[in-house]
Every structure is written in structure tokens, then in C-alpha cells.
Scaffold this active site. Structure first.
Site, mmCIF file in Angstrom:
data_model
loop_
_atom_site.group_PDB
_atom_site.id
_atom_site.type_symbol
_atom_site.label_atom_id
_atom_site.label_comp_id
_atom_site.label_asym_id
_atom_site.label_seq_id
_atom_site.Cartn_x
_atom_site.Cartn_y
_atom_site.Cartn_z
ATOM 1 N N ARG A 29 0.812 -1.221 0.000
ATOM 2 C CA ARG A 29 0.000 0.000 0.000
ATOM 3 C C ARG A 29 0.849 1.277 0.000
ATOM 4 N NH1 ARG A 29 -5.083 -2.368 2.265
ATOM 5 N NH2 ARG A 29 -4.486 -4.120 3.573
ATOM 6 N N LYS A 86 -14.467 -3.762 3.615
ATOM 7 C CA LYS A 86 -13.290 -3.777 2.747
ATOM 8 C C LYS A 86 -12.195 -2.859 3.302
ATOM 9 C CE LYS A 86 -15.205 -6.517 -0.297
ATOM 10 N NZ LYS A 86 -16.286 -6.989 0.556
ATOM 11 N N ASP A 87 -10.981 -3.070 2.800
ATOM 12 C CA ASP A 87 -9.820 -2.323 3.254
ATOM 13 C C ASP A 87 -9.977 -0.833 2.966
ATOM 14 O OD1 ASP A 87 -8.993 -5.130 2.178
ATOM 15 O OD2 ASP A 87 -7.438 -4.618 3.633
ATOM 16 N N LYS A 88 -9.317 -0.019 3.802
ATOM 17 C CA LYS A 88 -9.333 1.424 3.576
ATOM 18 C C LYS A 88 -8.322 1.811 2.500
ATOM 19 C CE LYS A 88 -8.216 5.953 5.379
ATOM 20 N NZ LYS A 88 -7.619 6.767 6.449
ATOM 21 N N GLN A 170 -6.106 -6.234 10.100
ATOM 22 C CA GLN A 170 -7.176 -5.250 9.933
ATOM 23 C C GLN A 170 -8.230 -5.356 11.036
ATOM 24 O OE1 GLN A 170 -5.903 -7.373 7.592
ATOM 25 N NE2 GLN A 170 -6.524 -6.732 5.555
#
Length: 422
Positions: A29, A86-88, A170
Site C-alpha cells: 500500500r 473492505k480495506d481502507k 485489519q
């Protein structure tokens, strides 16, 4: 198996790696574009009050995105449903349902880095049962050792055979791994302490204003004073403080004022932490992840479950070798009744150490208007994985069923500092 050297892995119960090589290193990321998630779902469309849309977002926290959509449409967040968080820091594509909204309403919505595309209507809102899985396309940058990804066949085979199905970072956080600590206090009915942890517990790499705001709450528990210090981006903490300004000392009310999905997340994080610790204890005790012992829990692809006995363990071993079923742990909840197996004994011991009883899950189910009955989770995760290269970076593609974490696969490959993986 090798033990993780990272302190946060030990804290969160992610104590072991299945693979025994040093790892590629690298970071995830660097930009949101490096991490793409595509929801796998099959929705049956029909005439109904729920508008089904494809939501694509970039670098948006899920709960903040839903709040922004609700605000933009002038509706309650309770009218928006989705199957999975969902992921940020990623580009994510998923389905959501909106009650009593029209395509015309959606067409007037304008939020940076969020798009909504209507695809039909339904009689029912989207829920967890609609999620079939997620596909991932992930770019790893800055590898310190690329030899593994040049010849990845052995690693790919290991992932296909299965690695520990840990609940990933997460769920808990890495900068501030507090979610399960908040949940533990909520379970015990210590709502004031839960808020102290939520607002005040420090993390790493915090900017000065955040440090001051969190320290202020630990020192004073004065919500008005802390509101002047906490940055606006900490919208969750600020919403709790605003509630306490208007309703002093109503700590349970402050927790209940949060969206139901968030209230549920805290207690489910406790269940996830217990799963991770129990799975790590199984590995530490030298028990197999692939073959059952007497008293082990089993789960079939259709969700059917069983527990082995001395009379059935041999047949269960044959079934697991053929891939017909797999080993599982029973996450504790209001209906948790420990059996004779070593995993259940370890779970009971963890609950006792933390001062938690099954009755507490039942009580909090009513208090927070959520359900924590307990559930089965496989102890292995498996996937077909592909590895390719762009310039000096590595691209990893795979898919996972609901509730499994991409970072659990990636930590086996990278073995990087967890702070580099969020």
C-alpha cells in the site's frame, strides 16, 4: 513452522509462520492503487424496495464511506447494507443495497473517489450470506530478497496445502491494536473503561495533536476538552465525545450510538483474538493442522460441523486427507459449550484468564442488539496463488472465501514488519 519475531504478532496471537524461509521483505500500500479488492457475489435481482449498487471506493474507510453516502443522499446509515467490510488504503469494488432509493437519487451523488453504479433492485437487503469471497491483486514494493518470487513454486504449493487461517491485522489495528481490548471491556460491562481505551489508549506514529487529545482523555475524561484537541479525521472518537458532551457519563449510550456494524466489530474482535491465540497454542503444542485428534472440531464446505471421538477419529482423518472436510475451532459465544478436545480446553482457559463467561456474550447480544452466538472457523486457509513482476515489484493474485484475510497470506511471503503491511 517458525515463530514470528514481531511483538505485535505475539500480542494478537499471530505467533507462527507456516513457511520457514526468511521472507521477501517489502511494503504494501505505498499507494492505494497497490491493493485492489473485488467482491465475489451472485445477487438475484427482482422488483423490490432495495436498490443494488456497485460501490467502488479509493482510500476510504468503509464506515466513513457509508456515512458519507448516507449524508449525501440525506438518509440514515441504517438504510444501507453490505456484505463485508473492505480495506481502507486500497481500491475496492463491492455491492451495497440502499432502501427506498432511486437511480435518480444516485445520479445526483458526488463524492470524491467514490462511485455508485446501480445494477438492479431486490426484495431483500444485502447481508453476510450474499458474500462468496474476494479477489485480490496486490503489488509488493521494495523487496529485500527477490529469490523466492523468482522461483515461487514451493511457496505456491505450501499455500495450496494450507497455512494457519489467522484473523489478520485489519481486525485489530497495527498503529493502535485496541479493537479487542475495547471488546473485552464491553463484554465485562465496563463501558466507561471501554471508552477510555477507545479514546485514550495511545498508538505509534501519532501526530502531536492526536497524542495530546488521547492523553487528555486518559488524564481528565473530559469530552469537551478533548474534542478541541483530537483531529477532525478521528471521526469515530469525536462522535463518541460529542455524545458524552450532550449525555455526560452515559458510556453505554455512547457505545450504542455507534453504527451496529461497529458495535459488533468490537466484540467479534475478542472472538477473533481468542481464535488466533488458540490456533497458535495448537501449533506450539505440536498438534497437526491437517490431521484431527480426538475431540477436534470438523467443518464441511456446506457449513456442517462435527466433533471427533475415539470411534470416529480414524474416519475423520480419511475425510480430511481427501479434502472432504477440515479442522476448525469453535469461536466462543453465548452458545459455547466446551467439549473434551484440547482446543476447547485452551479456549476455556483463555476465557477464564480474561474473566469472561459464555453468559456475557448472551447479555451483550441483548445490550448491543447484535448476535454473538459463536461460530466455527477453519484453522487452515488455502488458495491458488499467482506471482508476476512489474519492473522491480511483485504482483500477487489470489482469491479467498469470506472472512479470510489477504495479509495472512502475504505475511507468509514477506515476513515484513507488520507496520509495513497495513
Amino acid at each position: 513452522m517458525i515463530r514470528s519475531p514481531w511483538e505485535i504478532d505475539q500480542e494478537l496471537g499471530l505467533s507462527w509462520y507456516r513457511t520457514d524461509f526468511a521472507g521477501t521483505g517489502g511494503t504494501l500500500r505505498n499507494t492505494p492503487d497497490d491493493f485492489e479488492v473485488f467482491e465475489i457475489a451472485n445477487h438475484t435481482m427482482s422488483t423490490g424496495p432495495y436498490l443494488i449498487c456497485v460501490l467502488k471506493k479509493k482510500n476510504w474507510d468503509q464506515h466513513r464511506a457509508i456515512k458519507a453516502i448516507a449524508s449525501g443522499l440525506g438518509i440514515s446509515q441504517q438504510r444501507i447494507s453490505f456484505a463485508g467490510t473492505k480495506d481502507k488504503r486500497a481500491i475496492t469494488t463491492q455491492y451495497i443495497s440502499l432502501y427506498n432509493c432511486s437511480e435518480n437519487d444516485i445520479s445526483r451523488l458526488s463524492i470524491p473517489d467514490i462511485s455508485l453504479t446501480p445494477v438492479g433492485t431486490s426484495q431483500h437487503p444485502i447481508g453476510l450470506g450474499n458474500l462468496e469471497g474476494n479477489e485480490f491483486k496486490i503489488r509488493i514494493r521494495g523487496l529485500s530478497d527477490s529469490s523466492l518470487v523468482v522461483s515461487p513454486e514451493s511457496f505456491i504449493q505450501t499455500i495450496a496445502e494450507g497455512v494457519p487461517n489467522y484473523v489478520g491485522y485489519q481486525r485489530f489495528g497495527v498503529i493502535r491494536p485496541v479493537t479487542h481490548h475495547i471488546g473485552l471491556e464491553i463484554l465485562k460491562g465496563n463501558y466507561q473503561e471501554a471508552i477510555r481505551v477507545m479514546i485514550g489508549k495511545p498508538g505509534i506514529r501519532m501526530e502531536e495533536r492526536e497524542q495530546e487529545g488521547r492523553a487528555c482523555y486518559l488524564d481528565t475524561e473530559d469530552p469537551a476538552q478533548c474534542l478541541h484537541l483530537l483531529p477532525n479525521r478521528l471521526s469515530l472518537e469525536r462522535s463518541v465525545l460529542h455524545y458524552l458532551v450532550s449525555s455526560p457519563h452515559d458510556y453505554l449510550g455512547a457505545i450504542r450510538s455507534l453504527p451496529r456494524t461497529l458495535r459488533s466489530m468490537y466484540v467479534s474482535a475478542v472472538q477473533s483474538w481468542i481464535f488466533n491465540v488458540t490456533l497458535s497454542l495448537r501449533i506450539e503444542e505440536g498438534r497437526s493442522l491437517y490431521e484431527p485428534d480426538v475431540g477436534d472440531r470438523l467443518i464441511w464446505p456446506d457449513g456442517r460441523t462435527d466433533q471427533t471421538t475415539s470411534a470416529t477419529v480414524r474416519a475423520a482423518t480419511v475425510q480430511t486427507k481427501r479434502g472432504k472436510c477440515g479442522l476448525a475451532l469453535l469461536l466462543p459465544g453465548g452458545t459455547f459449550v466446551p467439549g473434551p478436545g484440547d482446543d476447547d480446553k485452551n479456549i476455556s482457559h483463555i476465557l477464564e484468564q480474561q474473566g469472561i463467561t459464555s453468559d456475557m456474550f448472551g447479555t451483550i447480544t441483548k445490550t448491543l442488539d447484535t448476535t454473538f452466538a459463536g461460530s466455527f472457523r477453519p484453522i487452515l486457509m488455502k488458495t491458488d496463488l499467482s506471482i508476476s513482476h512489474i519492473e522491480e515489484d511483485t504482483i500477487v493474485r489470489f482469491s479467498l472465501p469470506p472472512g479470510q484475510y489477504a495479509t495472512t497470506i502475504l505475511r507468509e511471503l514477506m515476513k515484513s514488519d507488520p507496520i509495513s503491511m497495513i
